[in-house]
Design a protein around this motif. Sequence first.
Motif, PDB file in Angstrom:
ATOM      1  N   ILE A 152       0.839  -1.202   0.000  1.00  0.00           N
ATOM      2  CA  ILE A 152       0.000   0.000   0.000  1.00  0.00           C
ATOM      3  C   ILE A 152       0.871   1.248   0.000  1.00  0.00           C
ATOM      4  O   ILE A 152       0.610   2.223  -0.730  1.00  0.00           O
ATOM      5  N   SER A 153       1.918   1.248   0.806  1.00  0.00           N
ATOM      6  CA  SER A 153       2.833   2.386   0.829  1.00  0.00           C
ATOM      7  C   SER A 153       3.488   2.568  -0.536  1.00  0.00           C
ATOM      8  O   SER A 153       3.605   3.688  -1.041  1.00  0.00           O
ATOM      9  N   GLY A 154       3.890   1.447  -1.142  1.00  0.00           N
ATOM     10  CA  GLY A 154       4.499   1.517  -2.460  1.00  0.00           C
ATOM     11  C   GLY A 154       3.561   2.053  -3.521  1.00  0.00           C
ATOM     12  O   GLY A 154       3.999   2.651  -4.514  1.00  0.00           O
ATOM     13  N   ALA A 155       2.253   1.867  -3.317  1.00  0.00           N
ATOM     14  CA  ALA A 155       1.252   2.364  -4.268  1.00  0.00           C
ATOM     15  C   ALA A 155       0.948   3.849  -4.062  1.00  0.00           C
ATOM     16  O   ALA A 155       0.149   4.426  -4.802  1.00  0.00           O
ATOM     17  N   GLY A 156       1.564   4.449  -3.035  1.00  0.00           N
ATOM     18  CA  GLY A 156       1.353   5.876  -2.806  1.00  0.00           C
ATOM     19  C   GLY A 156       0.088   6.208  -2.044  1.00  0.00           C
ATOM     20  O   GLY A 156      -0.370   7.351  -2.069  1.00  0.00           O
ATOM     21  N   ILE A 157      -0.480   5.214  -1.336  1.00  0.00           N
ATOM     22  CA  ILE A 157      -1.675   5.444  -0.527  1.00  0.00           C
ATOM     23  C   ILE A 157      -1.228   5.727   0.899  1.00  0.00           C
ATOM     24  O   ILE A 157      -0.571   4.896   1.519  1.00  0.00           O
ATOM     25  N   PRO A 158      -1.536   6.897   1.462  1.00  0.00           N
ATOM     26  CA  PRO A 158      -1.023   7.259   2.785  1.00  0.00           C
ATOM     27  C   PRO A 158      -1.534   6.328   3.880  1.00  0.00           C
ATOM     28  O   PRO A 158      -2.694   5.915   3.883  1.00  0.00           O
ATOM     29  N   GLN A 159      -0.624   6.011   4.825  1.00  0.00           N
ATOM     30  CA  GLN A 159      -0.977   5.217   5.994  1.00  0.00           C
ATOM     31  C   GLN A 159      -0.442   5.909   7.252  1.00  0.00           C
ATOM     32  O   GLN A 159       0.736   6.246   7.323  1.00  0.00           O
ATOM     33  N   PHE A 160      -1.338   6.099   8.209  1.00  0.00           N
ATOM     34  CA  PHE A 160      -0.999   6.705   9.486  1.00  0.00           C
ATOM     35  C   PHE A 160      -1.219   5.660  10.579  1.00  0.00           C
ATOM     36  O   PHE A 160      -2.221   4.947  10.554  1.00  0.00           O
ATOM     37  N   ALA A 161      -0.310   5.586  11.535  1.00  0.00           N
ATOM     38  CA  ALA A 161      -0.472   4.666  12.656  1.00  0.00           C
ATOM     39  C   ALA A 161      -0.210   5.404  13.959  1.00  0.00           C
ATOM     40  O   ALA A 161       0.731   6.193  14.054  1.00  0.00           O
ATOM     41  N   ALA A 162      -1.055   5.135  14.953  1.00  0.00           N
ATOM     42  CA  ALA A 162      -0.871   5.685  16.288  1.00  0.00           C
ATOM     43  C   ALA A 162      -0.861   4.537  17.280  1.00  0.00           C
ATOM     44  O   ALA A 162      -1.863   3.827  17.412  1.00  0.00           O
ATOM     45  N   ILE A 163       0.272   4.325  17.952  1.00  0.00           N
ATOM     46  CA  ILE A 163       0.368   3.284  18.976  1.00  0.00           C
ATOM     47  C   ILE A 163      -0.151   3.881  20.271  1.00  0.00           C
ATOM     48  O   ILE A 163       0.416   4.838  20.803  1.00  0.00           O
ATOM     49  N   MET A 164      -1.231   3.292  20.780  1.00  0.00           N
ATOM     50  CA  MET A 164      -1.927   3.856  21.933  1.00  0.00           C
ATOM     51  C   MET A 164      -2.123   2.785  23.007  1.00  0.00           C
ATOM     52  O   MET A 164      -3.124   2.755  23.708  1.00  0.00           O
ATOM     53  N   GLY A 165      -1.139   1.900  23.129  1.00  0.00           N
ATOM     54  CA  GLY A 165      -1.215   0.798  24.080  1.00  0.00           C
ATOM     55  C   GLY A 165      -0.161  -0.214  23.715  1.00  0.00           C
ATOM     56  O   GLY A 165       0.977   0.135  23.387  1.00  0.00           O
ATOM     57  N   ASN A 166      -0.518  -1.483  23.711  1.00  0.00           N
ATOM     58  CA  ASN A 166       0.429  -2.542  23.380  1.00  0.00           C
ATOM     59  C   ASN A 166       0.666  -2.632  21.880  1.00  0.00           C
ATOM     60  O   ASN A 166      -0.247  -2.436  21.077  1.00  0.00           O
ATOM     61  N   GLY A 188       3.811   0.528  24.556  1.00  0.00           N
ATOM     62  CA  GLY A 188       5.005  -0.283  24.367  1.00  0.00           C
ATOM     63  C   GLY A 188       5.111  -0.821  22.962  1.00  0.00           C
ATOM     64  O   GLY A 188       4.136  -1.356  22.423  1.00  0.00           O
ATOM     65  N   LEU A 189       6.276  -0.691  22.356  1.00  0.00           N
ATOM     66  CA  LEU A 189       6.539  -1.202  21.008  1.00  0.00           C
ATOM     67  C   LEU A 189       7.819  -2.035  21.072  1.00  0.00           C
ATOM     68  O   LEU A 189       8.913  -1.495  21.276  1.00  0.00           O
ATOM     69  N   TYR A 190       7.678  -3.355  20.928  1.00  0.00           N
ATOM     70  CA  TYR A 190       8.860  -4.215  20.946  1.00  0.00           C
ATOM     71  C   TYR A 190       8.533  -5.563  20.323  1.00  0.00           C
ATOM     72  O   TYR A 190       7.385  -6.018  20.313  1.00  0.00           O
ATOM     73  N   LEU A 191       9.578  -6.195  19.797  1.00  0.00           N
ATOM     74  CA  LEU A 191       9.405  -7.526  19.219  1.00  0.00           C
ATOM     75  C   LEU A 191       9.230  -8.574  20.305  1.00  0.00           C
ATOM     76  O   LEU A 191       8.591  -9.602  20.080  1.00  0.00           O
ATOM     77  N   ALA A 192       9.811  -8.328  21.478  1.00  0.00           N
ATOM     78  CA  ALA A 192       9.648  -9.251  22.610  1.00  0.00           C
ATOM     79  C   ALA A 192       9.536  -8.425  23.876  1.00  0.00           C
ATOM     80  O   ALA A 192      10.338  -7.510  24.101  1.00  0.00           O
ATOM     81  N   GLY A 193       8.530  -8.713  24.702  1.00  0.00           N
ATOM     82  CA  GLY A 193       8.330  -7.999  25.943  1.00  0.00           C
ATOM     83  C   GLY A 193       9.365  -8.370  27.002  1.00  0.00           C
ATOM     84  O   GLY A 193      10.165  -9.301  26.811  1.00  0.00           O
ATOM     85  N   PRO A 194       9.352  -7.662  28.131  1.00  0.00           N
ATOM     86  CA  PRO A 194      10.345  -7.902  29.186  1.00  0.00           C
ATOM     87  C   PRO A 194      10.439  -9.360  29.634  1.00  0.00           C
ATOM     88  O   PRO A 194      11.549  -9.884  29.820  1.00  0.00           O
ATOM     89  N   ALA A 195       9.307 -10.020  29.815  1.00  0.00           N
ATOM     90  CA  ALA A 195       9.326 -11.411  30.287  1.00  0.00           C
ATOM     91  C   ALA A 195      10.002 -12.325  29.278  1.00  0.00           C
ATOM     92  O   ALA A 195      10.806 -13.207  29.640  1.00  0.00           O
ATOM     93  N   LEU A 196       9.671 -12.133  27.980  1.00  0.00           N
ATOM     94  CA  LEU A 196      10.254 -12.982  26.950  1.00  0.00           C
ATOM     95  C   LEU A 196      11.747 -12.700  26.789  1.00  0.00           C
ATOM     96  O   LEU A 196      12.551 -13.616  26.570  1.00  0.00           O
ATOM     97  N   VAL A 197      12.143 -11.437  26.893  1.00  0.00           N
ATOM     98  CA  VAL A 197      13.560 -11.085  26.797  1.00  0.00           C
ATOM     99  C   VAL A 197      14.354 -11.772  27.914  1.00  0.00           C
ATOM    100  O   VAL A 197      15.436 -12.334  27.684  1.00  0.00           O
ATOM    101  N   ARG A 198      13.785 -11.740  29.121  1.00  0.00           N
ATOM    102  CA  ARG A 198      14.475 -12.382  30.244  1.00  0.00           C
ATOM    103  C   ARG A 198      14.591 -13.887  30.012  1.00  0.00           C
ATOM    104  O   ARG A 198      15.653 -14.493  30.269  1.00  0.00           O
ATOM    105  N   ALA A 199      13.507 -14.495  29.525  1.00  0.00           N
ATOM    106  CA  ALA A 199      13.535 -15.940  29.288  1.00  0.00           C
ATOM    107  C   ALA A 199      14.482 -16.306  28.153  1.00  0.00           C
ATOM    108  O   ALA A 199      15.148 -17.349  28.194  1.00  0.00           O
ATOM    109  N   ALA A 200      14.551 -15.460  27.132  1.00  0.00           N
ATOM    110  CA  ALA A 200      15.328 -15.791  25.936  1.00  0.00           C
ATOM    111  C   ALA A 200      16.822 -15.542  26.122  1.00  0.00           C
ATOM    112  O   ALA A 200      17.655 -16.376  25.732  1.00  0.00           O
ATOM    113  N   ILE A 201      17.172 -14.391  26.709  1.00  0.00           N
ATOM    114  CA  ILE A 201      18.600 -14.042  26.780  1.00  0.00           C
ATOM    115  C   ILE A 201      19.058 -13.672  28.188  1.00  0.00           C
ATOM    116  O   ILE A 201      20.204 -13.268  28.394  1.00  0.00           O
ATOM    117  N   GLY A 202      18.139 -13.755  29.164  1.00  0.00           N
ATOM    118  CA  GLY A 202      18.514 -13.486  30.542  1.00  0.00           C
ATOM    119  C   GLY A 202      18.645 -12.016  30.893  1.00  0.00           C
ATOM    120  O   GLY A 202      19.064 -11.681  32.003  1.00  0.00           O
TER     121      GLY A 202
END
Length: 521
Positions: A152-166, A188-202
């Motif tokens: 859609i972005s490549g087609a030149g159609i505008p996209q707006f996003a507002a993160i208002m929570g998780n 919060g914007l993340y690929l892995a939350g605090p709990a998963l980060v702790r479990a995955a990499i300590g």
Amino acid sequence: MTRAELASDEAAIRLGGGAKAIDRQHEKGRLTARERIAKLLDPGTELFELGLWAGWGLYAEYGGAPAAGVVTGLGTVAGRRVMVIANDATVKAGAFFPMTCKKVLRAQRIATENRLPLVYLVDSAGVFLPLQDEVFPDEDDFGRIFRNNAVISGAGIPQFAAIMGNCVAGGGYLPVLCDVLLMTEGSGLYLAGPALVRAAIGQVVDSEALGGAKMHAAVSGTIDYREPNDPACLERLRRLIGALPPDKTSHSVSAAPGGEDPWEAFTKPEYDVRGLLALLLDEATPFDEYKAEYGQTVVCGWGKLGGQTVGVVANQKTRVKAASGPVQFGGVLYVDSAEKAARFVMDCNQLRVPILFVQNVNGFMVGRESEESGIIKAGAKLVNAISNSVVPKLTLITGGSYGAGNYALCGKAFDPRFIFAWPNAQYAVMGGNQAASTLLDVQVQALKRAGKEPDAAELAALRDRVKADYDKQTDIRYAAARLWVDAIVRPEGTRDALLTALAVVTRYDDGRPFQTGVFQV
């Protein structure tokens, strides 16, 4: 379904996860999805909601997912028409069920085809894990949403996003793939939350440091605007959308003539569809009927809707007498009516005129005489013309939508830009009585092969059970729950719905030539 039942069900769906879940959202200092949309839209305007019934009756083992946990629809922001997609965090923290994905994909498709700017109000925990195998992998699942963001972005159609929570895990790609990105404090914007980060990499890290608004504004540079709260974010979003080029003047949207009473006649088994068209189309412009004396079980012609010329293909619901041959039944497609409709669809494409299909169809005529006259061949012509049509198509189901008749009058599989249905509409491969008889015969034969001869009482009970199951599936809410229709509209609100849809679908013509390929002759 009575009006009271319809209103009650709609009100329950709009409550999302319920009063307690709404209170929890407010306790976090956040608005609900519907409250956010109301503040985003221009004062005095409302969301034209699409997919309200998505998920209805589904996922009961998980507590249900009203409106599939996401609100979508057409709205006006700063005078610009946009498609709004807002996660409802009161429904399982805005998690994506299978139908959530399909609903968002449908909204993206409508926006893409009509070059509508998209506005995403993001507040989602990501994939609903108990159903991850139905949400994650396929071409009509979660990942397709992000693929669409990029296209859609490549087609030149505008996209707006507002993160208002998780905004967690793979879902983080959606806003980051948009053209403009806002984020509120406490989100919060993340690929892995605090709990998963702790479990995955300590690593031990809190959510603010890991993916808070300040970090993404000052350190990662991922977001464009950091806002203190929902109201400030929505106000900024309104200003940014207001920077878009203004919309071209659209067709006027006016109330349908008359009140509720004029529509009642068109929910009966037999009626002249021209009376219905008189209520839907502009009163000031005569309806020019095409081949009025030929193929009379389908009414085709030219009219105006909000000042815009449209072609109409509508099932006639009265019995008619052909110039030669027997009486023809209303709602049935015959060779002459199918061929007439196919030719008319071709004319609409030749003149680049949008088409309105008004469905109340039992299907194609069957029997030896019909087969010998080439009913399949005639139906194939109509299906070919509709499949290759390049002009915008709108479909309205006012009664039955059965079998191949659904296909031939532009059902969901044939790419209508919008498809609406009345509360009394029914959607199935055949009518309930015919289906019950067929299914009953199959089950009786199976019992006989097993050595059991059912008596009259058992047959009656079996038939009732089969018919009840089938009737449940023909209920238009069943279809709407699965997004086979975009909205259930009340008869008296139909003209407004069509005017809104027509204003959207006539925004853009991609100029594709009309070509049908091989026609059966």
